[in-house]
Scaffold this motif. Sequence first.
Motif, mmCIF file in Angstrom:
data_model
loop_
_atom_site.group_PDB
_atom_site.id
_atom_site.type_symbol
_atom_site.label_atom_id
_atom_site.label_comp_id
_atom_site.label_asym_id
_atom_site.label_seq_id
_atom_site.Cartn_x
_atom_site.Cartn_y
_atom_site.Cartn_z
ATOM 1 N N ARG A 18 0.813 -1.221 0.000
ATOM 2 C CA ARG A 18 0.000 0.000 0.000
ATOM 3 C C ARG A 18 0.842 1.264 0.000
ATOM 4 O O ARG A 18 0.385 2.324 -0.429
ATOM 5 C CB ARG A 18 -0.886 0.027 1.254
ATOM 6 C CG ARG A 18 -1.897 -1.075 1.374
ATOM 7 C CD ARG A 18 -2.586 -1.009 2.727
ATOM 8 N NE ARG A 18 -3.037 0.354 3.025
ATOM 9 C CZ ARG A 18 -3.049 0.870 4.252
ATOM 10 N NH1 ARG A 18 -2.606 0.161 5.277
ATOM 11 N NH2 ARG A 18 -3.490 2.101 4.445
ATOM 12 N N PHE A 19 2.063 1.151 0.502
ATOM 13 C CA PHE A 19 2.897 2.321 0.789
ATOM 14 C C PHE A 19 4.311 1.988 0.335
ATOM 15 O O PHE A 19 5.101 1.407 1.069
ATOM 16 C CB PHE A 19 2.846 2.593 2.298
ATOM 17 C CG PHE A 19 3.429 3.909 2.724
ATOM 18 C CD1 PHE A 19 2.762 5.094 2.473
ATOM 19 C CD2 PHE A 19 4.631 3.962 3.405
ATOM 20 C CE1 PHE A 19 3.283 6.309 2.895
ATOM 21 C CE2 PHE A 19 5.157 5.166 3.825
ATOM 22 C CZ PHE A 19 4.479 6.343 3.568
ATOM 23 N N LYS A 20 4.628 2.314 -0.900
ATOM 24 C CA LYS A 20 5.862 1.853 -1.537
ATOM 25 C C LYS A 20 7.095 2.599 -1.008
ATOM 26 O O LYS A 20 7.655 3.469 -1.680
ATOM 27 C CB LYS A 20 5.758 2.028 -3.052
ATOM 28 C CG LYS A 20 4.637 1.236 -3.698
ATOM 29 C CD LYS A 20 4.900 -0.255 -3.680
ATOM 30 C CE LYS A 20 3.833 -1.012 -4.458
ATOM 31 N NZ LYS A 20 4.033 -2.469 -4.429
ATOM 32 N N TYR A 21 7.518 2.253 0.198
ATOM 33 C CA TYR A 21 8.742 2.862 0.712
ATOM 34 C C TYR A 21 9.950 2.317 -0.048
ATOM 35 O O TYR A 21 10.012 1.146 -0.412
ATOM 36 C CB TYR A 21 8.882 2.648 2.218
ATOM 37 C CG TYR A 21 8.678 1.231 2.712
ATOM 38 C CD1 TYR A 21 9.740 0.334 2.779
ATOM 39 C CD2 TYR A 21 7.429 0.806 3.143
ATOM 40 C CE1 TYR A 21 9.561 -0.955 3.255
ATOM 41 C CE2 TYR A 21 7.237 -0.483 3.627
ATOM 42 C CZ TYR A 21 8.311 -1.358 3.678
ATOM 43 O OH TYR A 21 8.123 -2.632 4.153
ATOM 44 N N GLU A 22 10.917 3.204 -0.273
ATOM 45 C CA GLU A 22 12.046 2.865 -1.132
ATOM 46 C C GLU A 22 13.202 2.228 -0.384
ATOM 47 O O GLU A 22 14.019 1.513 -0.965
ATOM 48 C CB GLU A 22 12.536 4.116 -1.863
ATOM 49 C CG GLU A 22 11.467 4.741 -2.755
ATOM 50 C CD GLU A 22 11.957 5.992 -3.451
ATOM 51 O OE1 GLU A 22 13.163 6.062 -3.764
ATOM 52 O OE2 GLU A 22 11.150 6.902 -3.696
ATOM 53 N N LEU A 23 13.308 2.512 0.889
ATOM 54 C CA LEU A 23 14.414 1.961 1.665
ATOM 55 C C LEU A 23 13.998 1.813 3.121
ATOM 56 O O LEU A 23 12.983 2.365 3.568
ATOM 57 C CB LEU A 23 15.666 2.831 1.531
ATOM 58 C CG LEU A 23 15.587 4.299 1.960
ATOM 59 C CD1 LEU A 23 15.911 4.468 3.438
ATOM 60 C CD2 LEU A 23 16.546 5.141 1.124
ATOM 61 N N VAL A 24 14.801 1.057 3.866
ATOM 62 C CA VAL A 24 14.600 0.867 5.304
ATOM 63 C C VAL A 24 15.884 1.265 6.013
ATOM 64 O O VAL A 24 16.965 0.767 5.668
ATOM 65 C CB VAL A 24 14.255 -0.599 5.635
ATOM 66 C CG1 VAL A 24 14.051 -0.777 7.147
ATOM 67 C CG2 VAL A 24 13.019 -1.055 4.874
ATOM 68 N N VAL A 25 15.787 2.181 6.962
ATOM 69 C CA VAL A 25 16.952 2.529 7.771
ATOM 70 C C VAL A 25 16.944 1.634 9.005
ATOM 71 O O VAL A 25 15.913 1.484 9.672
ATOM 72 C CB VAL A 25 16.973 4.028 8.146
ATOM 73 C CG1 VAL A 25 17.013 4.886 6.899
ATOM 74 C CG2 VAL A 25 15.792 4.420 9.009
#
Length: 206
Positions: free
Chosen positions: A69-76
């Motif tokens: 639903r929420f296309k985050y590009e990276l994970v810190v």
Amino acid sequence: MRMRHPSVAVFLFALLMATAVVATQPPAEPTVPLPNKADSFKFAVLGDFGTGEKSQYELADQMVKLYQRFKYELVVLVGDNLYGSERPQDFTMKFELPYKPLLDAGVKFYASLGNHDAREQRFYKLFNMGGKLYYTFSPKSNIRFFVLESTYPVPEQIQWVESELKASSSDWKIAYFHHPLYSSGDRTAPLEACPEGRSARVPRGD
């Protein structure tokens, strides 16, 4: 009185019971709207996670559902990335397998190290640290992240981040690390104990 059609009575009873069950169930919670503006930059934050236990895999499943639903590009990654042993098979069980759907989708993970992490994690390719304990990266032209090592905040690191902040022209400057700068408990960042770090405790990036 004898009922001519007992099957009809059974059906009506079952229908009434089903209706009662539906009526007593709580209404489904509405889907929470997300700030999903087109072309906006999205990222997730994850820390204290690498146990290899069921709860980690369940959380990873929720992250995958959110990504749909929420296309985050990276994970810190804010540290304590692996608990216990750090053999090659541990990196598989505690990182590569639970987050495989995200990795396969092209989501990148950028790690900082916590007090439970071996310094050698900086060489692990999927943590994207480039062999450095502290580093910076820019996923977009107007965004720059500054990743710090807060367990052993040597003076050289404080000098480095001050220099990098001053040199950066990004609109968004985001620093992250493992220990909290401020806490109502008895745990605070070791940066507080470093005289050189006091002036850089909250990097402003003005």
